[in-house]
Design an enzyme around this catalytic site. Structure first.
Site, mmCIF file in Angstrom:
data_model
loop_
_atom_site.group_PDB
_atom_site.id
_atom_site.type_symbol
_atom_site.label_atom_id
_atom_site.label_comp_id
_atom_site.label_asym_id
_atom_site.label_seq_id
_atom_site.Cartn_x
_atom_site.Cartn_y
_atom_site.Cartn_z
ATOM 1 N N SER A 1 104.909 37.910 34.552
ATOM 2 C CA SER A 1 103.909 37.102 33.674
ATOM 3 C C SER A 1 104.549 36.331 32.581
ATOM 4 C CB SER A 1 102.670 38.094 33.174
ATOM 5 O OG SER A 1 101.995 37.620 32.538
ATOM 6 N N ASP B 1 99.860 33.070 37.219
ATOM 7 C CA ASP B 1 99.797 33.888 35.989
ATOM 8 C C ASP B 1 98.541 34.110 35.411
ATOM 9 O OD1 ASP B 1 100.896 35.903 34.279
ATOM 10 O OD2 ASP B 1 100.420 34.666 32.732
ATOM 11 N N LYS C 1 105.916 32.007 32.716
ATOM 12 C CA LYS C 1 105.635 30.798 31.677
ATOM 13 C C LYS C 1 106.662 30.356 30.949
ATOM 14 C CE LYS C 1 102.547 34.006 30.289
ATOM 15 N NZ LYS C 1 101.304 34.908 30.065
ATOM 16 N N ARG D 1 94.556 41.544 35.923
ATOM 17 C CA ARG D 1 95.529 42.805 35.711
ATOM 18 C C ARG D 1 94.698 43.412 34.466
ATOM 19 N NH1 ARG D 1 100.720 40.756 34.222
ATOM 20 N NH2 ARG D 1 101.306 42.751 33.605
ATOM 21 N N HIS E 1 109.963 33.744 22.233
ATOM 22 C CA HIS E 1 108.661 34.599 22.773
ATOM 23 C C HIS E 1 108.517 35.953 21.933
ATOM 24 C CE1 HIS E 1 105.379 35.586 25.302
ATOM 25 N NE2 HIS E 1 105.893 36.809 25.429
HETATM 26 N N1 URA Z 1 101.813 39.047 27.967
HETATM 27 C C1 URA Z 1 101.948 38.427 28.885
HETATM 28 O O1 URA Z 1 101.620 37.335 28.819
HETATM 29 N N2 URA Z 1 101.799 39.213 30.174
HETATM 30 C C2 URA Z 1 101.878 40.184 30.153
HETATM 31 O O2 URA Z 1 101.784 40.901 31.441
HETATM 32 C C3 URA Z 1 101.853 41.307 29.244
HETATM 33 C C4 URA Z 1 101.843 40.528 27.876
#
Ligand code: URA
Length: 453
Positions: free
Chosen positions: A197, A175, A201, A182, A96
């Site tokens: 977050s 999320d 995932k 957010r 990621h």
């Molecule tokens: N990317 C995400 O998926 N979540 C965050 O909080 C910040 C960057």
């Protein structure tokens, strides 16, 4: 168990949002029941957007303890489906990236790592703001489908070792809602919320191993290196708690990665790399892809160390096996595999090219990478709102890196866009993005820190 589960849900619904918000507003530590009630309320829409936003702001200002942070990850993860690939008889790994400009390594890593015997269930996102997204890049391959059901996703991994798709509505649904709020309420930059977050995932992918590429520098979401290191450490610790072997590298985003920025152009750069036709400006893209792939192989226990893993990856590139898997994946995901034989098919004829040029002699000492990412949005290659549509053909190309010497009139970069008016709307900003000085700067290192698990 069923009765207990039922009871838990009942208790959660009895907790009033305003009481949980008040507790955090006053600096209290939330119980796992209270955090669970919040996440349930997000998913079943019993909490209003203003209540979700208020609690998130209270978390942002008052902070979350380690235990609250871990509970938040768990609740968000189990707010949806956790994929189970135990029927696939290979280690499962993913990478990621926190996002950058010209950051296109996923398209090389997925087939390369799959060619080395590790399955890659890659769930990716779309670009937002100055950073690009893997799904948008993939959609510049004619016909390529990133909207796969879990069944199709699994089937494609079984057939070619990897699949690349968007998050289904069933993966970490909390999320999606919380992140959108957010984003709109200035509560993104707080590490425990970012960890919850991202990791909710990624942990839903049913992985054995995860490599995180945390970017820092002028084009990164975490511009300061110490913040990037803190985020990397928090995510590595979180992965370990959930029994996923996790490692992070903090990498430099003080200049765009590789030669091209822009969706189709970046896929073009990746296909050329997979064809082992690596232009000098694209070398950092290959180097970072190799580093991250090698770390995935070591964490997956299919290579004894990084050097061994890099050797294996290089052989898979040289033999054409990684390219063959990419071709097979494109076929399976409905795209036109002939782009693997003729990558120039990815490039539109219906564009114009304009150079931005140096005004003086000197060395490139800094590149405002965020400004380049923002200019891509102005050209229509990125989005400012999640629902914006994008132009896959537009972009930016440069052979120059920090430390290169330039002469007056020499091209700094080429802008690929539809009209001269479009070029005029970004040219000043892009020229200003390049700092040129008489003295050669210190050269950048791509890999800045490694945070082992
Ligand atoms: N990317 C995400 O998926 N979540 C965050 O909080 C910040 C960057």
């Amino acid at each position: 168990m069923a009765t207990y589960g039922h009871l838990k849900v009942e208790l959660r619904t009895l907790m009033r949002p305003q009481d949980i918000i008040a507790k955090k507003r006053d600096g209290g530590e939330l119980t796992s029941g209270e955090i669970g009630a919040f996440v349930c309320g997000v998913c079943d829409a019993s909490w209003a957007d203003y209540q979700i936003s208020a609690l998130v702001m209270a978390m942002f200002i008052r902070g979350l303890s380690r235990s609250e942070g871990e509970t938040l990850v768990r609740e968000m993860l189990y707010s949806g489906e956790v994929l189970d690939f135990s029927d696939i008889d290979r280690p499962k790994a993913d990478k990621h990236s926190t996002g950058g400009v010209g950051d296109k390594t996923s398209l090389i890593i997925a087939p390369l790592v799959a060619a080395c015997g590790v399955a890659v269930p890659m769930i990716s996102g779309r670009g937002l703001g100055h950073t690009g997204g893997t799904l948008d890049k993939l959609e510049s391959i004619p016909g390529y489908n990133v909207n796969l059901s879990t069944h199709q996703f699994r089937d494609i991994i079984k057939k070619c070792g990897f699949a690349m798709a968007g998050q289904t509505a069933d993966i970490a649904p909390a999320d999606k809602k919380i992140y959108a709020l957010r984003d709109a309420t200035a509560t993104v930059p707080y590490i425990p919320l970012i960890v919850a977050s991202i990791m909710s995932k990624k942990l839903a992918e049913g992985l054995d191993a995860l490599v995180l590429d945390v970017k820092t520098g002028s084009g990164a979401f975490m511009q300061k290196r110490e913040d990037a290191v803190a985020l990397a450490k928090a995510m590595v610790e979180c992965g370990g708690k959930f029994n996923v072997r996790t490692e992070a590298v903090v990498t430099n985003m003080d200049q765009p990665l590789g030669k091209y920025v822009g969706n189709a152009l970046e896929v073009y750069e990746c296909v050329k790399i997979l064809r082992n036709d690596i232009e000098s400006a694209a070398r950092p893209t290959w180097e970072l892809s190799l580093e991250l792939s090698a770390r995935m192989l070591v964490l997956s226990n299919v290579a004894k160390d990084i050097e061994d893993a890099k050797e294996t990856c290089t052989k898979k590139l040289d033999s054409g096996e990684a390219l063959a898997l990419f071709r097979r994946n494109i076929e399976l995901q409905g795209g036109d595999p002939s782009v693997c034989d003729a990558p120039e098919k990815l490039l539109s004829d219906n564009v114009e090219r304009f150079d931005i040029t140096a005004g003086c002699t000197g060395f490139v000492t800094a590149i405002d990478t965020l400004a380049i990412g923002d200019a891509m949005c102005v050209l229509g290659g990125g989005r400012t709102k999640a629902e914006d549509s994008i132009d896959h053909a537009v972009g930016f190309a440069s052979d120059l890196k920090i430390g290169d010497r330039v002469e007056p009139g020499q091209p700094l970069a080429t802008v690929i866009c539809r009209t001269s008016d479009q070029f005029a709307s970004v040219s000043e900003k892009l020229s200003a993005a390049y700092s040129i000085s008489p003295n050669c700067p210190e050269l950048l290192t791509l890999i800045l820190d490694v945070i082992p698990g």
